[in-house]
Design an enzyme around this catalytic site. Sequence first.
Site, PDB file in Angstrom:
ATOM      1  N   ASP A  70     -35.344  45.187 -31.204  1.00 46.48           N
ATOM      2  CA  ASP A  70     -36.548  44.682 -31.870  1.00 46.48           C
ATOM      3  C   ASP A  70     -37.091  45.776 -32.797  1.00 46.48           C
ATOM      4  OD1 ASP A  70     -38.965  43.478 -32.521  1.00 46.48           O
ATOM      5  OD2 ASP A  70     -39.940  44.085 -30.648  1.00 46.48           O
ATOM      6  N   ASP A  94     -42.411  42.584 -31.689  1.00 47.19           N
ATOM      7  CA  ASP A  94     -42.848  41.333 -31.054  1.00 47.19           C
ATOM      8  C   ASP A  94     -42.094  41.071 -29.744  1.00 47.19           C
ATOM      9  OD1 ASP A  94     -40.374  40.718 -32.011  1.00 47.19           O
ATOM     10  OD2 ASP A  94     -40.979  38.984 -33.198  1.00 47.19           O
ATOM     11  N   ASP A 134     -34.214  41.414 -33.613  1.00 46.67           N
ATOM     12  CA  ASP A 134     -34.200  40.866 -34.974  1.00 46.67           C
ATOM     13  C   ASP A 134     -33.030  41.428 -35.774  1.00 46.67           C
ATOM     14  OD1 ASP A 134     -35.288  43.458 -35.727  1.00 46.67           O
ATOM     15  OD2 ASP A 134     -37.233  42.689 -35.031  1.00 46.67           O
ATOM     16  N   ASP A 177     -22.263  31.455 -35.436  1.00 43.28           N
ATOM     17  CA  ASP A 177     -22.219  30.356 -34.470  1.00 43.28           C
ATOM     18  C   ASP A 177     -22.649  29.083 -35.200  1.00 43.28           C
ATOM     19  OD1 ASP A 177     -22.224  29.115 -31.907  1.00 43.28           O
ATOM     20  OD2 ASP A 177     -22.962  30.973 -31.022  1.00 43.28           O
ATOM     21  N   ASP A 214     -19.814  25.636 -31.632  1.00 41.09           N
ATOM     22  CA  ASP A 214     -20.455  25.419 -30.346  1.00 41.09           C
ATOM     23  C   ASP A 214     -20.190  24.007 -29.813  1.00 41.09           C
ATOM     24  OD1 ASP A 214     -22.593  26.348 -28.369  1.00 41.09           O
ATOM     25  OD2 ASP A 214     -23.414  24.426 -29.035  1.00 41.09           O
ATOM     26  N   GLU A 228     -15.554  26.674 -28.984  1.00 43.80           N
ATOM     27  CA  GLU A 228     -15.919  26.786 -27.582  1.00 43.80           C
ATOM     28  C   GLU A 228     -15.280  25.596 -26.879  1.00 43.80           C
ATOM     29  OE1 GLU A 228     -19.780  25.622 -26.414  1.00 43.80           O
ATOM     30  OE2 GLU A 228     -19.880  27.083 -24.799  1.00 43.80           O
ATOM     31  N   HIS A 233     -22.982  34.958 -23.262  1.00 42.81           N
ATOM     32  CA  HIS A 233     -24.400  34.655 -23.050  1.00 42.81           C
ATOM     33  C   HIS A 233     -24.620  33.487 -22.090  1.00 42.81           C
ATOM     34  CE1 HIS A 233     -22.907  31.840 -25.915  1.00 42.81           C
ATOM     35  NE2 HIS A 233     -23.969  31.089 -25.733  1.00 42.81           N
ATOM     36  N   ASP A 234     -23.555  32.813 -21.686  1.00 38.05           N
ATOM     37  CA  ASP A 234     -23.680  31.708 -20.722  1.00 38.05           C
ATOM     38  C   ASP A 234     -23.274  32.138 -19.316  1.00 38.05           C
ATOM     39  OD1 ASP A 234     -24.542  29.905 -22.672  1.00 38.05           O
ATOM     40  OD2 ASP A 234     -22.485  29.312 -23.167  1.00 38.05           O
TER      41      ASP A 234
HETATM   42  C1  NOJ Z   1     -22.797  26.304 -25.512  1.00 40.22           C
HETATM   43  C2  NOJ Z   1     -23.584  27.551 -25.756  1.00 40.22           C
HETATM   44  O1  NOJ Z   1     -22.759  28.658 -25.514  1.00 40.22           O
HETATM   45  C3  NOJ Z   1     -24.773  27.488 -24.845  1.00 40.22           C
HETATM   46  O2  NOJ Z   1     -25.486  28.698 -24.831  1.00 40.22           O
HETATM   47  C4  NOJ Z   1     -25.634  26.350 -25.269  1.00 40.22           C
HETATM   48  O3  NOJ Z   1     -26.696  26.219 -24.350  1.00 40.22           O
HETATM   49  C5  NOJ Z   1     -24.857  25.037 -25.305  1.00 40.22           C
HETATM   50  N1  NOJ Z   1     -23.567  25.168 -25.924  1.00 40.22           N
HETATM   51  C6  NOJ Z   1     -25.609  24.001 -26.082  1.00 40.22           C
HETATM   52  O4  NOJ Z   1     -25.613  24.333 -27.442  1.00 40.22           O
END
Ligand code: NOJ
Length: 576
Positions: free
Chosen positions: A51, A55, A59, A128, A230, A284, A350-351
Amino acid sequence: MRFACYLLLAVFVSCGSGQEPAAPGVGGSPADREWWKELIIYQIYPRSFQDTDGDGVGDLNGIIERLDYVQSLGVSAVWLNPIYTSPNDDNGYDVSDYRDIMADFGTMADFDRMLVAMHERDIKLIMDIVVNHSSDEHPWFQSARSSRDSPYRDYYHWWPAEKGTPPHRYSLFDAAGDAWKYDETTDSYYLHYFAEGQPDLNWENPELRQEVYDIMKFWAEKGVDGFRLDAFQFAAKDTTYPKFPDDLDENFIQYYAMQDGLHDYLREMNDEVFSQYNVMSVAEGAGRNFTEAHELVDADRNELDMAYAFDGVDVPKYGGYELTEMKRVFTRWDSAFAERGWLSIFLSNHDQARMVSRWGDDTPNYRAASAKLLNTFLLSMRGTPYAYYGDELGMTNIDFDEISDYQDIAAINGYKKAESQGKDMEQFLTELNFTSRDNGRTPMQWSDSTYAGFSSAVPWLPVNDNYATINVEAEDADPESVLNHFRRMTALRNENRVLVYGDYELLVPDHEQVYAYTRTLGEERILVLLNFSDEAATVDLPGMEELGEPLINNYPKFTSDNATVELLPWQAVVLR
Ligand code: NOJ
């Protein structure tokens, strides 16, 4: 038949392709070589990287500030999670303007400077692209929901209420698990496979498709180097909306992925966008089996360059995993792509919760050793590796107790759903503590100063308490740190094409502690030995009497006697 997996509400299903792998082949012939196969991709979650405007949210200027660091990692590309204008129901995966930058992250001028600064450092940028769905705040949807006669009505999926209740559709992020949301204005339901703020786009509509290609061209014209699509395997839908069998919720991939039309859309996208620019593409999701994965990525099909499958990251479970299962999954995928097609390799994103917490041992004794081992694996396998920010330091899961600690819509709505189903909520929270996506989204740990040097304000998600010791500044100064090990591994991969293109051969498949394999290209052979356990391990490698010299070792010593090797807990050795 079994089905490739997808993220669930804090529950990750395991599965594998049910088909026999093809025989291993050469794969690395010069004719098959491509720049995007040789990349090492570093994934940045922009909210959490740096950041600069105080905030508490990362960024683009923060990314620019840290590009020397990114370059020092030896990576060659950055994949940025979505940075477009968004109400942030799902942290940017709900886009309300595909041609502008989210205000939290900066401006288009910042983006332009960031891209130049990346290219000056020979770092490519992968964007993405989130076009299975948009945000419900996108002007297309705002218009579409305002009237059945809107010119944008057919950009989305609708079910008029006079036809009764629509056939059940499962939603991954809905608190009730229902993918149809009733909308009063036009007395209709709209479809959302993810959260209700993420209405699915109707890919049957050629106008929508053209809009998407134009958006992608807009970014390609700016000079971006690739696109990550995605959830795209869900984009094609049967718009007669047939009733699906009762096992939809458990097996939704079977009914949602790779539906008729998807390949036509991808070929059209390739024709319109990918073939017109020097860009790479990765989806993905890799379909429901190896055949479908090949149909997405084989070079002669002119669709995508690569896809990533979830079978690998689905191996670790709350409560542990079996190394033999991990070996089986990664080996089958490698074998299936040995002759044709190309894979992505990743252990986190990130998932997912943090790599070292899921796959390694994040207690003080073995955190560093196991994180080094995992990065050794990631960077010595065939396929394009994707390293997730912070994993180069061995960042760990954070410890959240209450549902109010979580920010992720998957966690929050997953909790509501479990509660309404009368589940054991203590158990739910225990598992969420381990699996939650928020684990992998905490701010980057730059130093031991306030908020780990991420921000001068309270960060949007708390910094992990262990930032005092696990941080870039400390690890930079320590030659034996996880960070410097990561750098040694990227250097090794960048200097040795055998690690990119070489054939992979699994040794000792049934050994419960040791993952051992060779990578071979022509006369060159690399041997990788990884002890995936807290105990010392002995392994016999018949036929490997000449082990070679250690190039990488996460311990000062390496003990071997002919073809018998002793490995310390979480020891990782690469030999040539
Ligand atoms: C896959 C993404 O990696 C995830 O973070 C997102 O929540 C879902 N697709 C919906 O876009």
